[in-house]
Design an enzyme around this catalytic site. Structure first.
Site, PDB file in Angstrom:
ATOM      1  N   GLU A 143      -1.059 -15.149 -41.673  1.00 21.58           N
ATOM      2  CA  GLU A 143      -2.338 -15.967 -41.760  1.00 21.58           C
ATOM      3  C   GLU A 143      -2.364 -17.167 -40.795  1.00 21.58           C
ATOM      4  O   GLU A 143      -3.245 -17.435 -40.037  1.00 21.58           O
ATOM      5  CB  GLU A 143      -2.160 -16.778 -43.017  1.00 21.58           C
ATOM      6  CG  GLU A 143      -3.251 -17.693 -43.318  1.00 21.58           C
ATOM      7  CD  GLU A 143      -3.010 -18.796 -44.378  1.00 21.58           C
ATOM      8  OE1 GLU A 143      -3.613 -19.970 -44.505  1.00 21.58           O
ATOM      9  OE2 GLU A 143      -2.094 -18.444 -45.250  1.00 21.58           O
ATOM     10  N   GLU A 172     -11.171 -22.662 -46.220  1.00 18.52           N
ATOM     11  CA  GLU A 172     -10.650 -21.437 -46.735  1.00 18.52           C
ATOM     12  C   GLU A 172     -11.498 -20.655 -46.175  1.00 18.52           C
ATOM     13  O   GLU A 172     -12.371 -20.238 -46.747  1.00 18.52           O
ATOM     14  CB  GLU A 172     -10.037 -21.060 -47.813  1.00 18.52           C
ATOM     15  CG  GLU A 172      -9.098 -22.148 -48.661  1.00 18.52           C
ATOM     16  CD  GLU A 172      -7.578 -21.779 -48.099  1.00 18.52           C
ATOM     17  OE1 GLU A 172      -7.482 -20.797 -47.428  1.00 18.52           O
ATOM     18  OE2 GLU A 172      -6.764 -22.144 -48.656  1.00 18.52           O
TER      19      GLU A 172
END
Length: 218
Positions: free
Chosen positions: A68, A186
């Site tokens: 990530e 997000e």
């Protein structure tokens, strides 16, 4: 002969006086211009902080060999470039693969006297691999944060075509401890194979980045 000498002397003295007067006038003008230059108001642009989540040993979510932290950085760097092109004074909490503490991130934003703070992350679901979409979070007591979240979410989803999961409240450190208007985006679910593929695509990353930048500029 004496009269001619007097005329020459007067002429010379008159020229000297004129020269002194001109020099004095120019000196006065220079001082006035310097004074005016100091007094002119300076225009300052609001500082926007982009915060690529994780970094270094803090990899964040990891799926199919993709960390990530790397996606966050790639998207944030692209968003920073778009904002800079638009004339925004944009700064980042990290520009390479390093671990920056959560409180250190908020301290950096405070030191920069930032007006906005946007943290960039990728999501994941450990139970529903089909789940995908974009969320934007703000701190529960922040009206400004909610407004920014609702400004960023629409263009972000429109440009990417991603599922709009809406805006939500969250007690994240980077939202709670920042003094300025702050949101956390997000950008998609790495746990979803299709969305992970898109998040790894540089062209899709640009769409995400432009969505964030457009929301900030608005």
């Amino acid at each position: 002969m004496k009269q001619r000498r007097k005329k020459v002397l007067v002429t010379v003295l008159g020229g000297a006086v004129l020269t002194v007067a001109v020099v004095a006038a120019l000196h006065t003008l220079d001082r006035a211009l310097e004074s005016r230059a100091v007094e002119l108001p300076t225009t300052t642009r609001p500082v926007v902080i982009l915060d690529p989540g994780h970094g270094g040993e803090s990899t964040g979510a990891s799926y199919s060999g993709v960390a990530e932290k790397d996606l966050n950085l790639a998207i944030a760097q692209k968003a920073a470039a778009f904002l800079a092109e638009a004339g925004v004074d944009v700064r980042m909490t990290r520009t390479d693969d390093r671990d920056v503490g959560l409180y250190e991130r908020t301290d950096l934003a405070a030191q920069a006297e930032a007006a906005l703070f946007v943290s960039v992350h990728c999501n994941a679901s450990g139970t529903v691999p089909t789940y995908q979409g974009i969320y934007t979070y703000y701190f529960p007591d922040s009206k400004r944060g909610e407004k920014l979240a609702r400004t960023i979410q629409p263009p972000l989803c429109a440009l990417t075509g991603a599922i709009d999961r809406g805006v939500s409240k969250a007690n994240f450190v980077v939202l709670r401890e920042t003094e300025m208007c702050a949101v956390l985006v997000e950008t998609g679910f790495m746990s979803n194979v299709e969305e992970l593929t898109r998040l790894c695509d540089p062209e899709y990353q640009e769409k995400v980045a432009w969505g964030i930048a457009e929301g900030v500029i608005q």
